[in-house]
Scaffold this motif. Structure first.
Motif, PDB file in Angstrom:
ATOM      1  N   SER A  44     -46.206  45.177 -19.782  1.00  0.00           N
ATOM      2  CA  SER A  44     -45.873  45.639 -18.440  1.00  0.00           C
ATOM      3  C   SER A  44     -47.183  46.119 -17.827  1.00  0.00           C
ATOM      4  N   SER A  45     -47.135  46.586 -16.598  1.00  0.00           N
ATOM      5  CA  SER A  45     -48.386  46.955 -15.921  1.00  0.00           C
ATOM      6  C   SER A  45     -49.135  48.096 -16.605  1.00  0.00           C
ATOM      7  N   PHE A  46     -48.453  48.899 -17.434  1.00  0.00           N
ATOM      8  CA  PHE A  46     -49.121  50.015 -18.107  1.00  0.00           C
ATOM      9  C   PHE A  46     -49.087  49.890 -19.631  1.00  0.00           C
ATOM     10  N   ASP A  47     -48.737  48.726 -20.146  1.00  0.00           N
ATOM     11  CA  ASP A  47     -48.567  48.563 -21.590  1.00  0.00           C
ATOM     12  C   ASP A  47     -49.420  47.390 -22.076  1.00  0.00           C
ATOM     13  N   GLU A  48     -50.714  47.664 -22.255  1.00  0.00           N
ATOM     14  CA  GLU A  48     -51.663  46.637 -22.687  1.00  0.00           C
ATOM     15  C   GLU A  48     -51.594  46.423 -24.191  1.00  0.00           C
ATOM     16  N   TYR A  49     -51.839  45.185 -24.601  1.00  0.00           N
ATOM     17  CA  TYR A  49     -52.088  44.900 -26.012  1.00  0.00           C
ATOM     18  C   TYR A  49     -53.242  43.922 -26.097  1.00  0.00           C
ATOM     19  N   GLN A  50     -53.886  43.886 -27.257  1.00  0.00           N
ATOM     20  CA  GLN A  50     -55.072  43.053 -27.427  1.00  0.00           C
ATOM     21  C   GLN A  50     -54.936  42.179 -28.667  1.00  0.00           C
ATOM     22  N   VAL A  51     -55.500  40.978 -28.545  1.00  0.00           N
ATOM     23  CA  VAL A  51     -55.536  40.036 -29.661  1.00  0.00           C
ATOM     24  C   VAL A  51     -57.000  39.890 -30.063  1.00  0.00           C
ATOM     25  N   GLU A  52     -57.300  40.214 -31.313  1.00  0.00           N
ATOM     26  CA  GLU A  52     -58.663  40.102 -31.829  1.00  0.00           C
ATOM     27  C   GLU A  52     -58.757  38.847 -32.692  1.00  0.00           C
ATOM     28  N   TRP A  53     -59.853  38.086 -32.495  1.00  0.00           N
ATOM     29  CA  TRP A  53     -60.037  36.805 -33.185  1.00  0.00           C
ATOM     30  C   TRP A  53     -61.055  36.916 -34.314  1.00  0.00           C
ATOM     31  N   ASP A  54     -60.824  36.154 -35.376  1.00  0.00           N
ATOM     32  CA  ASP A  54     -61.827  36.069 -36.434  1.00  0.00           C
ATOM     33  C   ASP A  54     -62.789  34.925 -36.101  1.00  0.00           C
ATOM     34  N   LYS A  55     -63.763  34.692 -36.951  1.00  0.00           N
ATOM     35  CA  LYS A  55     -64.781  33.663 -36.684  1.00  0.00           C
ATOM     36  C   LYS A  55     -64.214  32.236 -36.711  1.00  0.00           C
ATOM     37  N   VAL A  92     -47.530  33.419 -25.828  1.00  0.00           N
ATOM     38  CA  VAL A  92     -47.613  34.483 -24.814  1.00  0.00           C
ATOM     39  C   VAL A  92     -48.358  34.072 -23.548  1.00  0.00           C
ATOM     40  N   GLY A  93     -48.735  32.804 -23.444  1.00  0.00           N
ATOM     41  CA  GLY A  93     -49.410  32.320 -22.248  1.00  0.00           C
ATOM     42  C   GLY A  93     -50.907  32.565 -22.270  1.00  0.00           C
ATOM     43  N   TYR A  94     -51.540  32.134 -21.194  1.00  0.00           N
ATOM     44  CA  TYR A  94     -52.984  32.344 -21.047  1.00  0.00           C
ATOM     45  C   TYR A  94     -53.258  33.795 -20.674  1.00  0.00           C
ATOM     46  N   PRO A  95     -54.332  34.368 -21.192  1.00  0.00           N
ATOM     47  CA  PRO A  95     -54.687  35.720 -20.739  1.00  0.00           C
ATOM     48  C   PRO A  95     -55.194  35.658 -19.292  1.00  0.00           C
ATOM     49  N   LEU A  96     -55.081  36.767 -18.600  1.00  0.00           N
ATOM     50  CA  LEU A  96     -55.547  36.833 -17.208  1.00  0.00           C
ATOM     51  C   LEU A  96     -57.031  36.470 -17.123  1.00  0.00           C
ATOM     52  N   THR A  97     -57.377  35.557 -16.224  1.00  0.00           N
ATOM     53  CA  THR A  97     -58.768  35.134 -16.114  1.00  0.00           C
ATOM     54  C   THR A  97     -59.677  36.229 -15.564  1.00  0.00           C
ATOM     55  N   ASN A  98     -59.150  37.143 -14.754  1.00  0.00           N
ATOM     56  CA  ASN A  98     -60.006  38.214 -14.236  1.00  0.00           C
ATOM     57  C   ASN A  98     -60.342  39.246 -15.313  1.00  0.00           C
ATOM     58  N   GLU A  99     -59.525  39.365 -16.342  1.00  0.00           N
ATOM     59  CA  GLU A  99     -59.769  40.299 -17.440  1.00  0.00           C
ATOM     60  C   GLU A  99     -60.381  39.588 -18.649  1.00  0.00           C
ATOM     61  N   ASN A 100     -60.211  38.285 -18.715  1.00  0.00           N
ATOM     62  CA  ASN A 100     -60.652  37.483 -19.853  1.00  0.00           C
ATOM     63  C   ASN A 100     -61.380  36.251 -19.319  1.00  0.00           C
ATOM     64  N   PRO A 101     -62.617  36.400 -18.874  1.00  0.00           N
ATOM     65  CA  PRO A 101     -63.299  35.272 -18.247  1.00  0.00           C
ATOM     66  C   PRO A 101     -63.568  34.093 -19.174  1.00  0.00           C
ATOM     67  N   SER A 102     -63.564  34.326 -20.493  1.00  0.00           N
ATOM     68  CA  SER A 102     -63.831  33.240 -21.431  1.00  0.00           C
ATOM     69  C   SER A 102     -62.835  33.272 -22.583  1.00  0.00           C
ATOM     70  N   LEU A 103     -62.307  32.102 -22.913  1.00  0.00           N
ATOM     71  CA  LEU A 103     -61.411  32.006 -24.060  1.00  0.00           C
ATOM     72  C   LEU A 103     -62.179  32.068 -25.378  1.00  0.00           C
ATOM     73  N   ASP A 104     -63.501  32.130 -25.296  1.00  0.00           N
ATOM     74  CA  ASP A 104     -64.336  32.287 -26.490  1.00  0.00           C
ATOM     75  C   ASP A 104     -64.604  33.755 -26.818  1.00  0.00           C
ATOM     76  N   ALA A 105     -64.084  34.659 -26.004  1.00  0.00           N
ATOM     77  CA  ALA A 105     -64.298  36.094 -26.234  1.00  0.00           C
ATOM     78  C   ALA A 105     -63.643  36.515 -27.543  1.00  0.00           C
ATOM     79  N   PRO A 106     -64.178  37.534 -28.212  1.00  0.00           N
ATOM     80  CA  PRO A 106     -63.621  37.975 -29.490  1.00  0.00           C
ATOM     81  C   PRO A 106     -62.290  38.733 -29.357  1.00  0.00           C
ATOM     82  N   ILE A 107     -61.975  39.181 -28.139  1.00  0.00           N
ATOM     83  CA  ILE A 107     -60.723  39.907 -27.885  1.00  0.00           C
ATOM     84  C   ILE A 107     -60.118  39.399 -26.575  1.00  0.00           C
ATOM     85  N   TRP A 108     -58.818  39.138 -26.587  1.00  0.00           N
ATOM     86  CA  TRP A 108     -58.081  38.791 -25.365  1.00  0.00           C
ATOM     87  C   TRP A 108     -57.172  39.962 -25.038  1.00  0.00           C
ATOM     88  N   ARG A 109     -57.106  40.299 -23.739  1.00  0.00           N
ATOM     89  CA  ARG A 109     -56.246  41.389 -23.267  1.00  0.00           C
ATOM     90  C   ARG A 109     -54.992  40.814 -22.609  1.00  0.00           C
TER      91      ARG A 109
END
Length: 192
Positions: free
Chosen positions: A160-171, A139-156
């Motif tokens: 579409s512009s109004f249809d967000e989904y989130q990926v939650e990471w385990d340890k 699905v590509g890289y998450p937006l850097t303005n919404e996801n400043p770190s790839l180490d975050a526990p959740i990526w947004r």
């Protein structure tokens, strides 16, 4: 005096136009698309909305030139523009493009993944247990303005512009959960 001001105004106007399309000192990369990229016409935004048509990971790509927050590229013989619509303040256009254009064909790595993961990536979908590398390929890289770190526990991400989904990471850095609107989840989550 009036002629001098007219010449000065024309010179400034031409100078301003020149800044819209420039070729920086950065080298013009060529290689392959890192991941599945979604496009609207010839425009591929850093939002990479999953609901749009897809250029698959591993497509041959060559950067032709840089403009203001964009790069003109050739993807397998077709012209596209890579547009940095949202992450401009977090990273340079050249750095962003260097994440998308990689020298090693990701299809080689894709072939080493389990069959279900391969199928999910080819479909541009996600599944629990995927690694960060596999999610990016799908699905590509998450937006850097919404996801400043790839180490975050959740990526947004967005379909579409109004249809967000989130990926939650385990340890261990694997997908633990995929959260989306119930109508969108079947389009995002791969089912074997």
């Amino acid at each position: 005096m009036k002629t001098g001001l007219t010449v000065l105004a024309a010179t400034l106007a031409l100078g301003a136009c020149k800044t819209l399309e420039t070729t920086p000192a950065a080298p013009l990369q060529q290689g392959y698309t890192c991941c599945n990229l979604h496009h609207e016409g010839d425009w591929i935004s850093d939002s990479n909305y999953a609901g749009l048509p897809m250029v698959p990971a591993g497509t041959p790509v060559k950067v032709l030139s840089y403009g203001r927050y964009r790069a003109h590229v050739d993807m397998n013989g077709k012209p596209f523009r890579l547009g940095q619509d949202y992450g401009r303040e977090q990273e340079s256009t050249e750095k962003w493009v260097s994440k998308l254009v990689v020298t090693e064909d990701p299809k080689l790595k894709l072939a080493s993944y389990p069959k279900a993961v391969q199928e999910a990536i080819k479909a541009g979908q996600l599944m629990k247990g995927m690694t960060k590398e596999q999610v990016i390929m799908s699905v590509g890289y998450p937006l850097t303005n919404e996801n400043p770190s790839l180490d975050a526990p959740i990526w947004r991400y967005w379909r579409s512009s109004f249809d967000e989904y989130q990926v939650e990471w385990d340890k261990q850095g694997r997908v633990k959960n995929i959260a989306a609107h119930p109508m969108s989840l079947p389009l995002i989550e791969y089912k074997k």
